[in-house]
Design a protein around this motif. Structure first.
Motif, PDB file in Angstrom:
ATOM      1  N   GLU A  93      34.373  33.016  40.485  1.00 36.61           N
ATOM      2  CA  GLU A  93      35.122  31.769  40.599  1.00 36.61           C
ATOM      3  C   GLU A  93      36.461  31.886  39.882  1.00 36.61           C
ATOM      4  N   PHE A  94      36.444  32.475  38.678  1.00 36.68           N
ATOM      5  CA  PHE A  94      37.687  32.625  37.920  1.00 36.68           C
ATOM      6  C   PHE A  94      38.636  33.596  38.629  1.00 36.68           C
ATOM      7  N   GLU A  95      38.080  34.664  39.200  1.00 33.49           N
ATOM      8  CA  GLU A  95      38.924  35.629  39.910  1.00 33.49           C
ATOM      9  C   GLU A  95      39.604  34.976  41.104  1.00 33.49           C
ATOM     10  N   ASP A  96      38.887  34.137  41.833  1.00 34.90           N
ATOM     11  CA  ASP A  96      39.488  33.429  42.971  1.00 34.90           C
ATOM     12  C   ASP A  96      40.607  32.496  42.503  1.00 34.90           C
ATOM     13  N   THR A  97      40.369  31.789  41.388  1.00 37.67           N
ATOM     14  CA  THR A  97      41.405  30.914  40.834  1.00 37.67           C
ATOM     15  C   THR A  97      42.626  31.719  40.404  1.00 37.67           C
ATOM     16  N   LEU A  98      42.366  32.868  39.793  1.00 41.69           N
ATOM     17  CA  LEU A  98      43.458  33.721  39.330  1.00 41.69           C
ATOM     18  C   LEU A  98      44.278  34.250  40.507  1.00 41.69           C
ATOM     19  N   LYS A  99      43.613  34.608  41.589  1.00 40.86           N
ATOM     20  CA  LYS A  99      44.330  35.066  42.776  1.00 40.86           C
ATOM     21  C   LYS A  99      45.202  33.956  43.354  1.00 40.86           C
ATOM     22  N   ASP A 100      44.661  32.737  43.388  1.00 38.25           N
ATOM     23  CA  ASP A 100      45.450  31.596  43.869  1.00 38.25           C
ATOM     24  C   ASP A 100      46.683  31.399  42.996  1.00 38.25           C
ATOM     25  N   ALA A 101      46.497  31.553  41.670  1.00 32.55           N
ATOM     26  CA  ALA A 101      47.619  31.376  40.734  1.00 32.55           C
ATOM     27  C   ALA A 101      48.684  32.441  40.963  1.00 32.55           C
ATOM     28  N   MET A 102      48.276  33.674  41.171  1.00 34.84           N
ATOM     29  CA  MET A 102      49.225  34.763  41.408  1.00 34.84           C
ATOM     30  C   MET A 102      50.020  34.530  42.689  1.00 34.84           C
ATOM     31  N   MET A 103      49.318  34.177  43.754  1.00 36.42           N
ATOM     32  CA  MET A 103      49.997  33.967  45.034  1.00 36.42           C
ATOM     33  C   MET A 103      50.895  32.732  44.994  1.00 36.42           C
ATOM     34  N   ALA A 104      50.501  31.719  44.219  1.00 31.81           N
ATOM     35  CA  ALA A 104      51.332  30.526  44.075  1.00 31.81           C
ATOM     36  C   ALA A 104      52.633  30.832  43.346  1.00 31.81           C
ATOM     37  N   ASN A 105      52.669  31.961  42.625  1.00 31.48           N
ATOM     38  CA  ASN A 105      53.868  32.356  41.898  1.00 31.48           C
ATOM     39  C   ASN A 105      54.579  33.541  42.550  1.00 31.48           C
ATOM     40  N   GLY A 106      54.385  33.684  43.854  1.00 33.30           N
ATOM     41  CA  GLY A 106      55.180  34.629  44.632  1.00 33.30           C
ATOM     42  C   GLY A 106      54.721  36.067  44.615  1.00 33.30           C
ATOM     43  N   LEU A 107      53.464  36.340  44.250  1.00 33.46           N
ATOM     44  CA  LEU A 107      52.960  37.709  44.194  1.00 33.46           C
ATOM     45  C   LEU A 107      51.944  37.944  45.302  1.00 33.46           C
ATOM     46  N   THR A 108      51.960  39.142  45.870  1.00 34.69           N
ATOM     47  CA  THR A 108      51.075  39.516  46.964  1.00 34.69           C
ATOM     48  C   THR A 108      49.961  40.418  46.445  1.00 34.69           C
ATOM     49  N   GLU A 109      48.730  40.159  46.876  1.00 31.93           N
ATOM     50  CA  GLU A 109      47.622  40.978  46.397  1.00 31.93           C
ATOM     51  C   GLU A 109      47.640  42.359  47.044  1.00 31.93           C
ATOM     52  N   ILE A 110      47.401  43.387  46.246  1.00 29.56           N
ATOM     53  CA  ILE A 110      47.277  44.749  46.741  1.00 29.56           C
ATOM     54  C   ILE A 110      45.928  45.296  46.289  1.00 29.56           C
ATOM     55  N   MET A 111      45.483  46.368  46.943  1.00 32.61           N
ATOM     56  CA  MET A 111      44.225  47.018  46.567  1.00 32.61           C
ATOM     57  C   MET A 111      44.436  48.518  46.570  1.00 32.61           C
ATOM     58  N   ASN A 112      44.218  49.141  45.421  1.00 34.34           N
ATOM     59  CA  ASN A 112      44.323  50.594  45.292  1.00 34.34           C
ATOM     60  C   ASN A 112      42.949  51.213  45.119  1.00 34.34           C
ATOM     61  N   TYR A 113      42.868  52.527  45.350  1.00 25.15           N
ATOM     62  CA  TYR A 113      41.631  53.244  45.083  1.00 25.15           C
ATOM     63  C   TYR A 113      41.356  53.266  43.582  1.00 25.15           C
ATOM     64  N   SER A 114      40.090  53.389  43.218  1.00 22.58           N
ATOM     65  CA  SER A 114      39.720  53.516  41.809  1.00 22.58           C
ATOM     66  C   SER A 114      39.928  54.937  41.298  1.00 22.58           C
TER      67      SER A 114
END
Length: 277
Positions: free
Chosen positions: A53-74
Motif C-alpha cells: 500500500e505504501f509503495e503504491d502511494t509512493l509511486k503516485d507521489a513520484m508521478m505527481a511530481n513529474g517522474l516516470t517509473e523505470i524498472m532495471n534488472y537486479s
C-alpha cells in the motif's frame, strides 16, 4: 492404517501413481455407489500488505511530481559499481552469471539510474526524470535483501533546487514531517559540495544531490545529473498514514516580506528553526 501391497500387471502401462489405483477401485466398486458430496473450500479476500500500500502511494507521489517509473534488472557489474564509485565490499556474486555485465547483484540503485539517464542523453532527449523502487543485496553471513528508492533527472531548467522541490512534493504527499537537510560529502557518487543528507527527526532517510563530475566523466556525460536515494523501510516508518483534516481559517491570511542580512555560512534551515520556535 493398513498397508496394501499391490502388484500391477505388466500390461497395465497406464497405472503409474496412487491416483490411478484409486481410479481402478472406484471403477470396480461403481461410481454410482459412491455418495456425492459438495466441494468444501474457504474463500479469502486478497488484500495488499502495508508495504505494498505504501509503495503504491509512493509511486503516485513520484508521478505527481513529474517522474516516470523505470524498472532495471537486479543484476549489475563490478564495472558499474566502479564507474559510480560505489563500494565493492559485501557484494553478492552469481555462481553462473549470464555475462560480465550481470555478474553480481546490485548493492545500489544508482548505477542503473545513471545508465538510464545516460541512454536518454545519448538519444538526444532534452529532459528525463525517472524513479525506481527496487531491491538491493548485500552479503552478510547470508545474502541480505533491502528495499530502496532512487530518482534522477536532467534538463535545461533543472538544478539541485528543482530536484529538492520534487522531493518535497513527494514528502508532502506521503505525510513525512520534520524533515531536515544537512550538507554532506560522504557519499562518493555525489558532488562533494552539492549534496545533502536527509533526516526526519533523528532518522537518516537518504541523500539528495548532484552527481560527482568523476562519475559523469566515466559515462561520458556532459550534462549535470541530479539524484535522490532513499531508504524504503525508514521512509515508510516515518510517513504519516492518516491525514487529519484542518478546518479552513476564519480569517484571511496576512503575508509579510522580511529582508534580513546574515552571514553566508548560515543555512536557511537554521533561520526557519528560529522562526518556528
Amino acid at each position: 492404517k493398513e498397508k496394501l501391497n499391490i502388484e500391477i500387471p505388466s500390461f497395465r502401462l497406464d497405472i503409474e501413481m496412487e491416483a490411478d489405483i484409486l481410479e481402478e477401485i472406484a471403477r470396480l466398486y461403481g461410481y454410482n455407489n459412491i455418495k456425492s458430496r459438495n466441494i468444501v473450500g474457504e474463500l479469502t479476500s486478497g488484500i495488499k500488505s502495508a508495504e505494498r500500500e505504501f509503495e503504491d502511494t509512493l509511486k503516485d507521489a513520484m508521478m505527481a511530481n513529474g517522474l516516470t517509473e523505470i524498472m532495471n534488472y537486479s543484476f549489475t557489474s563490478i564495472k558499474g559499481l566502479e564507474k559510480t564509485r560505489r563500494s565493492l565490499e559485501n557484494i553478492v556474486s552469481l555462481i553462473n552469471p549470464l555475462g560480465e555485465e550481470t555478474s553480481i547483484m546490485r548493492t545500489s540503485l544508482i548505477p542503473g539510474m545513471i545508465e538510464v539517464l545516460s541512454r536518454n542523453i545519448s538519444k538526444k532527449v532534452d529532459f528525463f526524470g525517472g524513479f525506481e523502487i527496487g531491491n538491493v543485496f548485500f552479503q552478510d553471513e547470508n545474502p541480505v535483501q533491502n528495499r530502496a528508492i532512487i530518482a534522477g533527472l536532467y534538463g535545461k531548467e533543472e538544478d539541485f533546487y528543482s530536484m529538492k522541490g520534487r522531493l518535497e512534493g513527494v514528502f508532502e504527499y506521503i505525510g513525512l514531517k520534520n524533515r531536515d537537510y544537512i550538507p554532506s560529502s560522504e557519499d562518493p557518487s555525489f558532488h562533494p559540495t552539492r549534496c545533502a543528507k536527509i533526516y526526519s527527526d533523528d532518522a537518516f532517510i537518504g541523500y539528495i544531490g548532484e552527481i560527482h563530475p568523476f562519475v559523469l566523466d566515466a559515462y561520458n556525460i556532459k550534462k549535470r545529473l541530479y539524484l535522490f536515494s532513499l531508504n524504503f523501510e525508514v521512509l515508510m516508518e516515518k510517513s504519516e498514514k492518516n491525514k487529519l483534516y484542518s478546518p479552513v481559517p476564519k480569517f484571511p491570511a496576512i503575508k509579510r516580506d522580511i529582508a534580513i542580512v546574515i552571514d553566508e555560512d548560515i543555512f536557511v534551515r537554521e533561520i526557519e528553526t528560529i522562526i518556528k520556535k
